[in-house]
Write an enzyme that holds these catalytic residues in place. Structure first.
Site, PDB file in Angstrom:
ATOM      1  N   LYS A 188      36.830   3.772 -26.615  1.00  0.00           N
ATOM      2  CA  LYS A 188      36.837   4.864 -27.588  1.00  0.00           C
ATOM      3  C   LYS A 188      35.943   4.615 -28.794  1.00  0.00           C
ATOM      4  CE  LYS A 188      41.152   7.385 -27.068  1.00  0.00           C
ATOM      5  NZ  LYS A 188      41.939   6.835 -25.962  1.00  0.00           N
ATOM      6  N   GLU A 234      42.142   7.399 -37.440  1.00  0.00           N
ATOM      7  CA  GLU A 234      41.608   8.760 -37.553  1.00  0.00           C
ATOM      8  C   GLU A 234      42.502   9.627 -38.410  1.00  0.00           C
ATOM      9  OE1 GLU A 234      41.405  10.468 -33.639  1.00  0.00           O
ATOM     10  OE2 GLU A 234      39.489   9.501 -33.203  1.00  0.00           O
ATOM     11  N   HIS A 248      51.114  14.040 -22.047  1.00  0.00           N
ATOM     12  CA  HIS A 248      49.734  13.808 -21.596  1.00  0.00           C
ATOM     13  C   HIS A 248      49.518  14.173 -20.132  1.00  0.00           C
ATOM     14  CE1 HIS A 248      49.382  12.079 -25.468  1.00  0.00           C
ATOM     15  NE2 HIS A 248      50.302  11.184 -25.205  1.00  0.00           N
ATOM     16  N   GLU A 308      36.040  16.246 -23.708  1.00  0.00           N
ATOM     17  CA  GLU A 308      37.296  16.720 -24.300  1.00  0.00           C
ATOM     18  C   GLU A 308      37.176  16.791 -25.815  1.00  0.00           C
ATOM     19  OE1 GLU A 308      40.505  14.565 -21.268  1.00  0.00           O
ATOM     20  OE2 GLU A 308      40.697  14.353 -23.431  1.00  0.00           O
ATOM     21  N   GLU A 359      37.190  12.404 -25.963  1.00  0.00           N
ATOM     22  CA  GLU A 359      36.707  11.471 -24.954  1.00  0.00           C
ATOM     23  C   GLU A 359      35.935  12.236 -23.892  1.00  0.00           C
ATOM     24  OE1 GLU A 359      40.405  10.398 -22.165  1.00  0.00           O
ATOM     25  OE2 GLU A 359      40.857  10.130 -24.283  1.00  0.00           O
ATOM     26  N   ASN A 413      35.434  12.531 -19.762  1.00  0.00           N
ATOM     27  CA  ASN A 413      35.907  12.149 -18.437  1.00  0.00           C
ATOM     28  C   ASN A 413      34.735  12.238 -17.482  1.00  0.00           C
ATOM     29  OD1 ASN A 413      38.563  11.846 -19.388  1.00  0.00           O
ATOM     30  ND2 ASN A 413      38.811  14.059 -19.287  1.00  0.00           N
ATOM     31  N   ARG A 456      34.075  12.347 -14.352  1.00  0.00           N
ATOM     32  CA  ARG A 456      34.461  12.655 -12.972  1.00  0.00           C
ATOM     33  C   ARG A 456      34.651  14.164 -12.834  1.00  0.00           C
ATOM     34  NH1 ARG A 456      39.322  11.182 -15.696  1.00  0.00           N
ATOM     35  NH2 ARG A 456      40.570  13.068 -15.901  1.00  0.00           N
TER      36      ARG A 456
HETATM   37  C1  MV4 Z   1      44.899  12.935 -31.629  1.00  0.00           C
HETATM   38  C2  MV4 Z   1      45.906  13.839 -32.040  1.00  0.00           C
HETATM   39  C3  MV4 Z   1      45.930  14.212 -33.360  1.00  0.00           C
HETATM   40  N1  MV4 Z   1      45.017  13.720 -34.220  1.00  0.00           N
HETATM   41  N2  MV4 Z   1      44.012  12.481 -32.534  1.00  0.00           N
HETATM   42  C4  MV4 Z   1      46.417  12.302 -27.156  1.00  0.00           C
HETATM   43  C5  MV4 Z   1      45.716  11.676 -25.992  1.00  0.00           C
HETATM   44  C6  MV4 Z   1      44.540  11.016 -26.574  1.00  0.00           C
HETATM   45  N3  MV4 Z   1      43.442  10.991 -25.671  1.00  0.00           N
HETATM   46  C7  MV4 Z   1      44.263  11.754 -27.828  1.00  0.00           C
HETATM   47  N4  MV4 Z   1      45.476  12.415 -28.202  1.00  0.00           N
HETATM   48  C8  MV4 Z   1      45.655  12.935 -29.440  1.00  0.00           C
HETATM   49  N5  MV4 Z   1      44.782  12.522 -30.384  1.00  0.00           N
HETATM   50  C9  MV4 Z   1      44.093  12.856 -33.794  1.00  0.00           C
HETATM   51  N6  MV4 Z   1      43.211  12.387 -34.661  1.00  0.00           N
HETATM   52  C10 MV4 Z   1      46.784  14.303 -31.075  1.00  0.00           C
HETATM   53  C11 MV4 Z   1      46.662  13.857 -29.774  1.00  0.00           C
HETATM   54  C12 MV4 Z   1      47.603  14.402 -28.841  1.00  0.00           C
HETATM   55  C13 MV4 Z   1      47.180  15.230 -27.784  1.00  0.00           C
HETATM   56  C14 MV4 Z   1      45.846  15.558 -27.589  1.00  0.00           C
HETATM   57  C15 MV4 Z   1      45.453  16.361 -26.544  1.00  0.00           C
HETATM   58  C16 MV4 Z   1      46.402  16.862 -25.682  1.00  0.00           C
HETATM   59  C17 MV4 Z   1      47.733  16.553 -25.844  1.00  0.00           C
HETATM   60  C18 MV4 Z   1      48.136  15.740 -26.897  1.00  0.00           C
HETATM   61  C19 MV4 Z   1      49.487  15.437 -27.046  1.00  0.00           C
HETATM   62  C20 MV4 Z   1      49.882  14.629 -28.080  1.00  0.00           C
HETATM   63  C21 MV4 Z   1      48.937  14.104 -28.963  1.00  0.00           C
END
Ligand code: MV4
Length: 636
Positions: free
Chosen positions: A116, A200, A234, A274, A292, A294, A296
């Site tokens: 990341k 973050e 997730h 994403e 991020e 992906n 694929r």
């Molecule tokens: C976050 C966020 C809020 N603020 N970053 C969850 C998976 C990971 N790849 C990143 N995620 C999140 N990052 C900041 N700065 C909230 C989430 C998050 C989330 C993001 C996308 C889809 C579902 C989620 C469920 C909970 C938290």
């Protein structure tokens, strides 16, 4: 174009790739573990190669076996599908070193997005918006606390090697920072062997919007966005394209950012960028940030195909075979709206427990696109992802796509394993979802309603009883079989017994008495008012929900049941312990499996001396009555 490709995957995605390959005149080689020898993807491919035992580490994750199978069958390229080896850069290196083509991005492109912090730094440098924060190498706790204060609370701590929510912490105030940092680092070290984190700004109630990109190694285009905000822990549940509330300006900004990301790493093939989106006040061109990439083809690619008319797998094969990008950005347009629902074998009221079992019956309506990797008679094993199928509907607008999805979910019939149908049917009727008010917290907020155990109506119970009674079969008339007797039937659903007294009035008429009230049932088109199926020692009724009624004999229930060499679950329940392993020899009466059912523990014992041939269940599995738990080697 290739003559032959190997598909290093299983289930619906293997079937999906075969479909396009066949249409393009490309022959396919399937691979399979011992658990999948008779799976649909094996029968659909032109040829198939066995890999090894069921655990993925011994089969679908064995890159060396995949490469050997490709060389042995004369396949020129390997399609990885999603999951398993699809984002493993070392596998890509090995494929290329063996003189084969990996249908996907380069190993370097995968590595660039693997961590990341490095991905975020690269994206920021390439002009892609990233969430404000610190993603440098200094991991000193005091230093990180200063950065958090600078960013402003609430902040989020994320493991740089993270995924699936592991090593992630929300911190609301400076007092909690050090405690959360310590636990995130510990969790990340344990899960990924890498304790590094980044800090973050925390986005509350975000939306997850991702952009489908496609590259040829130099240039890239985007195929618009998907909204995947409807997730639970997730795990995506429903995806749609385009994103509700999207404007041309925000779409252009996100599409440009995604293409920049793909170009920055010389991306080849199908990929997804994403973004986390602050949707609290509508979508804004400055309100999305890279999360991020992906590297694929994703599970939810059908919604993009439905709105663009592009076959992404065909594009993957063409670009991997050396063709340039099949379309320019200006050739690509959105038509209508598509929504996909993922059908999982899982017990939602029990906390989304993965379920196993034999699919006794599987019937999809004609209208939607169905991506399915199983057929009736298949076993949902505990070894792999419990996704059974995806339903994708299309409409001229979101309202009609959603209406079509409701109808499609209502008309699908699956019996033999527990599924998330009830949950999905309620979710597609949720008011916020219907209005396009989606965010990643919706499912959690509405969980009480969405995840409740179904409460069968008296009518559904009556239909179950009538179906179970098989009135008028075996060449007997209803009168001859039952009348004028009142026939008692006890049905078990969700741990609760329902007592029904059935009186046959005529060959196509019966009365079902439940709690003193009589329900008149009429048989038309072969069913008693609702489609229902008698199977596996019980009945499944396709009503508002898919309802499974078991009819275990309460007296016999506690003893183990066998069929040939198999020890069967005498009632539905939860496997609380598995006491034997494959290859182990057992004495008659020895403990095999402990089943938790009807609030009691039932010990299932070996019916004779023998050797354990197969253990079909793992601890925590949800089983139905009559399901095979353990099999003994045949008695010689
Ligand atoms: C976050 C966020 C809020 N603020 N970053 C969850 C998976 C990971 N790849 C990143 N995620 C999140 N990052 C900041 N700065 C909230 C989430 C998050 C989330 C993001 C996308 C889809 C579902 C989620 C469920 C909970 C938290």
């Amino acid at each position: 174009m290739f003559d032959k490709i190997l598909i290093a995957n299983r289930g619906e995605i293997a079937c999906r790739v075969i479909k396009t390959a066949r249409a393009m005149g490309v022959r396919t080689v399937a691979v399979y573990s011992d658990a999948d020898a008779h799976a649909l993807h094996v029968s659909q491919a032109d040829e198939a190669v066995g890999l090894g035992p069921p655990p993925a580490a011994e089969s679908y994750l064995r890159g060396d076996l995949m490469i050997a199978a490709a060389l042995q069958t004369g396949a020129q390229a390997i399609h990885p599908g999603y999951g398993f080896l699809s984002e493993n850069p070392d596998f890509v290196d090995d494929v290329v070193a063996a003189g084969l083509v990996f249908i996907g991005p380069s190993a370097d492109a995968i590595r660039a997005m693997g961590l990341k912090d490095a991905a975020k730094a690269l994206m920021a440098k390439s002009g892609v918006p990233v969430v404000p924060g610190y993603h440098g190498t200094n991991q000193d706790a005091g230093f990180l606390a200063e950065r958090a204060a600078e960013i402003g609370y609430p902040v989020m701590i994320k493991a740089v090697a993270g995924g699936g929510g592991k090593g992630m912490r929300v911190v609301t105030s400076a007092t909690d920072f050090h405690e959360n940092l310590a636990s995130a680092v510990t969790e990340a070290r344990k899960a990924f062997g890498n304790g590094a984190v980044l800090i973050e700004k925390y986005i509350t109630a975000p939306r997850h919007i991702e952009v489908q990109v496609f590259g040829d190694g130099t240039d890239a285009v985007h195929l618009f966005e998907r909204d995947c905000s409807l997730q639970r822990r997730h795990q995506k549940v429903i995806e749609e394209a385009p994103a509700p509330g999207m404007t041309d300006a925000v779409r252009a900004a996100m599409g440009n950012a995604a293409v920049k990301a793909a170009r920055a790493i010389g991306y080849a093939g199908a990929g997804t960028v994403e973004f986390i989106v602050d949707g609290s006040d509508g979508l804004r061109p400055d309100g999305f940030w890279f999360m991020e990439m992906n590297t694929r083809l994703q599970v939810e690619h059908p919604v993009t195909e439905a709105i663009t008319g592009v076959d992404l797998v065909a594009w993957q094969l063409r670009v991997a075979a050396g063709e340039p990008l099949p379309a320019k950005q200006s050739d690509l347009h959105i038509k209508g709206h598509a929504i996909e629902a993922r059908i999982y074998a899982e017990d939602v009221p029990a906390g989304f427990l993965p379920a196993t079992g034999t699919i006794d019956h599987l019937q999809f309506p004609k209208a939607p696109r169905v991506d399915c990797g199983v057929q009736a008679g298949d076993i949902i094993s505990p070894w792999y992802d419990p996704m059974i199928a995806k339903l994708t509907t299309w409409g001229a607008d979101r309202t009609s796509a959603l209406q079509a999805l409701r109808a499609a979910l209502d008309a699908t019939q699956i019996a033999g394993t527990v599924t998330n149908f009830g949950f999905l049917r309620r979710l597609v009727r949720n008011e916020d979802f219907a209005r396009g008010q989606v965010d990643t917290g919706l499912i959690e907020r509405e969980a009480a309603t969405l995840c409740a155990a179904p409460d069968p109506s008296a009518f559904e119970i009556a239909v179950a009883a009538a179906c179970f009674a098989q009135i008028g079969t075996d060449g007997m008339t209803g009168f001859a079989l039952w009348s004028p007797l009142a026939h008692p039937i006890a049905l078990l659903h969700g741990g609760q017994w329902y007592d029904v007294t059935l009186r046959v009035i005529g060959p196509n008429r019966c009365d079902a008495e439940i709690e003193g009230r009589t329900h008149v049932l009429t048989r038309r088109n072969g069913h008693w008012g609702l489609p229902a199926l008698r199977h596996g020692g019980g009945v499944t009724v396709f009503g508002d929900d898919i309802l499974r009624f078991d009819t275990p004999d309460p007296v016999k229930a506690a003893s183990s049941t066998t069929a040939g060499d198999a020890v069967l679950a005498p009632m539905p329940g939860l496997v609380s312990a598995v006491a034997v392993a494959e290859g182990q020899s057992v004495k008659a009466g020895e403990r095999l499996v402990v089943l938790e059912a009807m609030k009691m523990e039932h010990v299932l014992r070996a019916p004779r001396d023998g050797t354990i041939a197969t253990v079909h269940v793992v601890q925590g599995a949800q089983v139905t009555a009559g399901q095979a738990l353990v099999e003994l080697e045949p008695d010689t």
